[in-house]
Design a protein around this motif. Structure first.
Motif, PDB file in Angstrom:
ATOM      1  N   UNK A 149       4.311   1.208 -10.474  1.00 30.98           N
ATOM      2  CA  UNK A 149       4.954  -0.024 -10.027  1.00 30.98           C
ATOM      3  C   UNK A 149       5.493  -0.793 -11.215  1.00 30.98           C
ATOM      4  N   UNK A 150       5.180  -2.076 -11.259  1.00 31.22           N
ATOM      5  CA  UNK A 150       5.628  -2.915 -12.377  1.00 31.22           C
ATOM      6  C   UNK A 150       4.892  -2.587 -13.663  1.00 31.22           C
ATOM      7  N   UNK A 170       6.569   1.596  -6.537  1.00 28.34           N
ATOM      8  CA  UNK A 170       5.496   1.158  -5.626  1.00 28.34           C
ATOM      9  C   UNK A 170       5.674   1.752  -4.242  1.00 28.34           C
ATOM     10  N   UNK A 171       6.930   1.801  -3.766  1.00 21.08           N
ATOM     11  CA  UNK A 171       7.184   2.289  -2.416  1.00 21.08           C
ATOM     12  C   UNK A 171       6.766   3.756  -2.270  1.00 21.08           C
ATOM     13  N   UNK A 172       6.920   4.529  -3.330  1.00 17.26           N
ATOM     14  CA  UNK A 172       6.505   5.934  -3.293  1.00 17.26           C
ATOM     15  C   UNK A 172       4.994   6.051  -3.165  1.00 17.26           C
ATOM     16  N   UNK A 173       4.269   5.251  -3.944  1.00 18.42           N
ATOM     17  CA  UNK A 173       2.803   5.286  -3.893  1.00 18.42           C
ATOM     18  C   UNK A 173       2.289   4.833  -2.533  1.00 18.42           C
ATOM     19  N   UNK A 200      -0.689   5.387   1.543  1.00 15.43           N
ATOM     20  CA  UNK A 200      -0.848   4.289   2.484  1.00 15.43           C
ATOM     21  C   UNK A 200      -0.980   2.993   1.678  1.00 15.43           C
ATOM     22  N   UNK A 201      -0.398   1.932   2.192  1.00 21.00           N
ATOM     23  CA  UNK A 201      -0.349   0.661   1.459  1.00 21.00           C
ATOM     24  C   UNK A 201      -1.732   0.145   1.102  1.00 21.00           C
ATOM     25  N   UNK A 232      -5.273   0.147  -4.959  1.00 19.94           N
ATOM     26  CA  UNK A 232      -6.145   0.521  -6.077  1.00 19.94           C
ATOM     27  C   UNK A 232      -5.333   0.710  -7.348  1.00 19.94           C
ATOM     28  N   UNK A 233      -4.104   1.237  -7.193  1.00 17.08           N
ATOM     29  CA  UNK A 233      -3.262   1.527  -8.348  1.00 17.08           C
ATOM     30  C   UNK A 233      -2.292   0.398  -8.678  1.00 17.08           C
ATOM     31  N   UNK A 234      -1.907  -0.368  -7.649  1.00 24.72           N
ATOM     32  CA  UNK A 234      -0.853  -1.363  -7.829  1.00 24.72           C
ATOM     33  C   UNK A 234      -1.376  -2.778  -8.057  1.00 24.72           C
TER      34      UNK A 234
END
Length: 303
Positions: free
Chosen positions: A190-191, A252-255, A260-261, A266-268
């Motif tokens: 993501x960012x 982010x959209x790929x993860x 699942x959002x 956990x990662x974002x």
């Protein structure tokens, strides 16, 4: 440190996993015998079924539980059934051990939890910070820790280590990202500005052993390195240790699509967690900064 403060035999729940196998290896090196609780049969092992019907081995001196279904298994859909497996693998096993240990002469019960206990924001969390549960992952950590609690009348010392991302070559995140980074395909998630509480596997294992060794260690410990970093800072350090570039972010959209959002959080998203009590108790980190940790991870792969 012979016999680790008089402890002769340690039972490790989840002893075949990433953390548990390293724990058993390190305990064996200092002369401590171990029994692993696992679903898989093998020498020096008992099953969870055996635990339920026969209890812990008679010579148990200490119990450690690090059992847990891999939440970020990309092969598992984030379904209600998988979420129940994630919960059962942590909470039910911990409760089973908490019940069983009361019928032994064991003197310490050490369990793992996660930094998802803390809500991602700009707060700097220490072991004294109290957070209400607000989503599945935080509720999981609260239930996990509640399951470990022994009666107030118990004389068994308790320690709960709230672990951050565990860095080691044999499992966890590094095992999944090593070759993409080596191929120059790594990048921030993501960012990349989200905080990433982390700890080297050697230090997490060392923290458990420190807890076993020292009678003045009890309660909550934040199982994180003293250096606060962001995911972007980790990405740079790991890529540098591999002599690679890692500048293309993973969207982010790929993860969210892949995991699942709810699980992608956990990662974002990340928490600013510090090991205040850990350092006050005198624990010495072997890898207190991300640069030395990443160099070791790469060196261990090439040697």
């Amino acid at each position: 440190m012979a016999q680790l403060n008089g402890l002769k035999h340690v039972v490790v729940g989840g002893g075949t996993g990433f953390i548990g196998s390293q724990l058993i290896k390190s305990l064996n090196l200092v002369g401590i015998s171990c029994t692993c609780i696992s679903r898989m049969p093998g020498p020096n092992r008992i099953s969870w079924h055996d635990l339920e019907h026969h209890g812990l081995p008679e010579n148990t001196s200490a119990v450690i539980n690090v059992t847990g279904q891999n939440i970020l298994d990309p092969m598992q859909r984030w379904s209600s059934g998988f979420k129940q497996n994630v919960w059962n693998s942590r909470v039910k096993t911990t409760k089973a051990l908490a019940d069983s240990i009361q019928n032994t002469k064991a003197t310490i019960f050490a369990t793992i939890s996660g930094v998802a206990y803390y809500k991602p924001n700009d707060t700097v969390y220490t072991e004294k910070s109290i957070c209400e549960s607000y989503d599945f992952l935080s509720r999981l950590c609260h239930d996990w820790e509640e399951a470990a609690k022994l009666p107030e009348s118990s004389n068994i010392r308790q320690v709960t280590i709230r672990s951050g991302v565990v860095l080691g070559r044999e499992g966890g995140m590094i095992k999944n990202i090593y070759f993409p980074f080596w191929a120059g395909l790594g990048g921030p998630l993501g960012s990349g500005n989200q905080y990433m509480p982390w700890i080297h596997i050697t230090d997490l294992v060392g923290m458990f052993i420190y807890a076993l060794t020292n009678n003045n260690v009890d309660g909550i410990l934040n199982g994180v390195a003293p250096q606060l970093i962001t995911n972007k800072e980790f990405t740079k350090a790991f890529a540098t240790s591999l002599n690679r570039f890692a500048i293309i972010p993973v969207p982010s959209v790929f993860l969210k699509m892949l995991f699942n959002e709810e699980r992608a959080k956990i990662m974002l998203e990340g928490q600013k967690v510090t090991p205040k009590r850990v350092t006050e108790l005198g624990f010495q980190y072997q890898y207190p900064d991300i640069e030395s940790a990443c160099k070791q991870l790469v060196k261990s792969h090439t040697t």
